[in-house]
Design a protein around this motif. Structure first.
Motif, PDB file in Angstrom:
ATOM      1  N   ALA A   1      -8.532   4.342  -4.170  1.00 40.73           N
ATOM      2  CA  ALA A   1      -7.169   4.811  -4.387  1.00 40.73           C
ATOM      3  C   ALA A   1      -6.651   4.387  -5.759  1.00 40.73           C
ATOM      4  CB  ALA A   1      -6.248   4.259  -3.288  1.00 40.73           C
TER       5      ALA A   1
ATOM      6  N   PHE B   1      -1.816  -0.919  -5.110  1.00 43.52           N
ATOM      7  CA  PHE B   1      -2.986  -0.803  -4.242  1.00 43.52           C
ATOM      8  C   PHE B   1      -3.950  -1.964  -4.472  1.00 43.52           C
ATOM      9  CE2 PHE B   1      -1.854   3.619  -3.357  1.00 43.52           C
ATOM     10  CZ  PHE B   1      -2.268   3.732  -2.047  1.00 43.52           C
TER      11      PHE B   1
ATOM     12  N   SER C   1      -8.815   7.920   0.995  1.00 42.77           N
ATOM     13  CA  SER C   1      -8.606   6.473   0.919  1.00 42.77           C
ATOM     14  C   SER C   1      -7.367   6.033   1.693  1.00 42.77           C
ATOM     15  CB  SER C   1      -8.513   6.028  -0.542  1.00 42.77           C
ATOM     16  OG  SER C   1      -7.468   6.706  -1.222  1.00 42.77           O
ATOM     17  N   ILE C   2      -6.292   6.815   1.626  1.00 42.99           N
ATOM     18  CA  ILE C   2      -5.071   6.432   2.336  1.00 42.99           C
ATOM     19  C   ILE C   2      -5.264   6.575   3.845  1.00 42.99           C
ATOM     20  CG2 ILE C   2      -2.654   7.064   2.732  1.00 42.99           C
ATOM     21  CD1 ILE C   2      -2.467   7.641  -0.266  1.00 42.99           C
TER      22      ILE C   2
ATOM     23  N   MET D   1       0.819  -1.215   0.000  1.00 34.39           N
ATOM     24  CA  MET D   1       0.000   0.000   0.000  1.00 34.39           C
ATOM     25  C   MET D   1       0.849   1.259   0.000  1.00 34.39           C
ATOM     26  SD  MET D   1      -2.799   1.182   2.841  1.00 34.39           S
ATOM     27  CE  MET D   1      -1.576   1.631   4.079  1.00 34.39           C
ATOM     28  N   TYR D   2       1.862   1.294   0.862  1.00 34.64           N
ATOM     29  CA  TYR D   2       2.654   2.519   0.981  1.00 34.64           C
ATOM     30  C   TYR D   2       3.680   2.664  -0.137  1.00 34.64           C
ATOM     31  CZ  TYR D   2       0.563   3.977   5.351  1.00 34.64           C
ATOM     32  OH  TYR D   2      -0.330   4.429   6.293  1.00 34.64           O
TER      33      TYR D   2
ATOM     34  N   ALA E   1      -7.679  10.643  -2.792  1.00 33.76           N
ATOM     35  CA  ALA E   1      -6.461   9.928  -2.401  1.00 33.76           C
ATOM     36  C   ALA E   1      -6.220  10.069  -0.901  1.00 33.76           C
ATOM     37  CB  ALA E   1      -5.263  10.466  -3.175  1.00 33.76           C
TER      38      ALA E   1
ATOM     39  N   ALA F   1       1.470   4.460  -2.382  1.00 29.12           N
ATOM     40  CA  ALA F   1       1.269   5.822  -1.880  1.00 29.12           C
ATOM     41  C   ALA F   1       2.508   6.680  -2.098  1.00 29.12           C
ATOM     42  CB  ALA F   1       0.913   5.774  -0.394  1.00 29.12           C
TER      43      ALA F   1
ATOM     44  N   TYR G   1       6.753   0.882   6.737  1.00 28.11           N
ATOM     45  CA  TYR G   1       6.114   2.071   6.161  1.00 28.11           C
ATOM     46  C   TYR G   1       7.142   3.006   5.515  1.00 28.11           C
ATOM     47  CZ  TYR G   1       4.611   6.953   6.504  1.00 28.11           C
ATOM     48  OH  TYR G   1       4.386   8.282   6.254  1.00 28.11           O
TER      49      TYR G   1
END
Length: 212
Positions: free
Chosen positions: A81, A168, A107-108, A18-19, A104, A22, A139
């Motif tokens: 996202a 994502f 969602s994040i 995920m990150y 964005a 991001a 992270y």
């Protein structure tokens, strides 16, 4: 150590994917905006829209958690996202990007809230510090890796937006298949800055300065 981290390894892997996505879109959007000729003020407002979306997510995501639970809510925010990231590359208009940056942030914030509350519910007080230390390492590594991937793609092409969207989307798989029990949903969400400052004056002041 194995008993501590194995049960939450799925959540840590989801965090990594995920990150990374991001981190990619976080650096790609301002770079692409500059190349497209958007003014510095407009690019700054994109960041503001993201922050507003993040705040909105912190308040509204718990409503979804109470209705459909953590797994389904995570599926919703990850899908938002992914779609939003792809639309950045397809619809290059300032007005559209304001909306997409808000989405964005929303969602994040939701995804982070779900993962962190899930981790918090799965570990004991004795192991909480160790688990969240590893979480922060994952992270920071993921965000940094996502940002560094900018050198591998042409920011004027759709490729990098597509990669971030794929990350994502793939992050949905481990959370959808996990057997981990979902954490309890908070009855309500309340922002009490005075109480937060009393709990940790240095932490609150530090968070404010970092945000500024």
């Amino acid at each position: 150590m194995k008993k501590t981290f194995l049960p939450v390894s799925v959540l840590l892997f989801t965090t990594l994917l995920m990150y990374m996505g991001a981190g990619q879109q976080g650096i790609l959007v301002p770079v692409r905006a500059g190349l497209e000729g958007f003014s510095p003020l407009t690019i700054g407002l994109f960041g503001t829209a993201y922050a507003l979306g993040f705040i909105a997510g912190c308040y509204l995501i718990p409503v979804s958690l109470r209705r459909v639970g953590h797994i389904r809510t995570y599926g919703v925010v990850a899908s938002i996202a992914a779609v939003g990231i792809l639309l950045h590359g397809l619809l290059v208009y300032a007005e559209v990007w304001f909306v997409l940056r808000f989405a964005a942030g929303f969602s994040i914030a939701g995804a982070a809230m779900i993962i962190e509350s899930w981790l918090n519910s799965r570990v004991s007080n004795d192991a909480r510090g160790s688990v969240f230390s590893v979480y922060m390492i994952v992270y920071l590594f993921a965000v940094t890796s996502g940002q560094m991937s900018l050198i591998a793609f042409d920011p004027m092409m759709l490729n990098m937006f597509a990669v971030a969207a794929i990350l994502f989307t793939v992050a949905l798989v481990p959370t959808s298949l996990t057997k981990l029990p979902e954490p309890e949903v908070p009855a309500r969400v309340q922002l009490n800055l005075k109480h937060l400052f009393k709990l940790s004056p240095v932490g609150a002041a530090g968070a404010f300065m970092v945000g500024m």
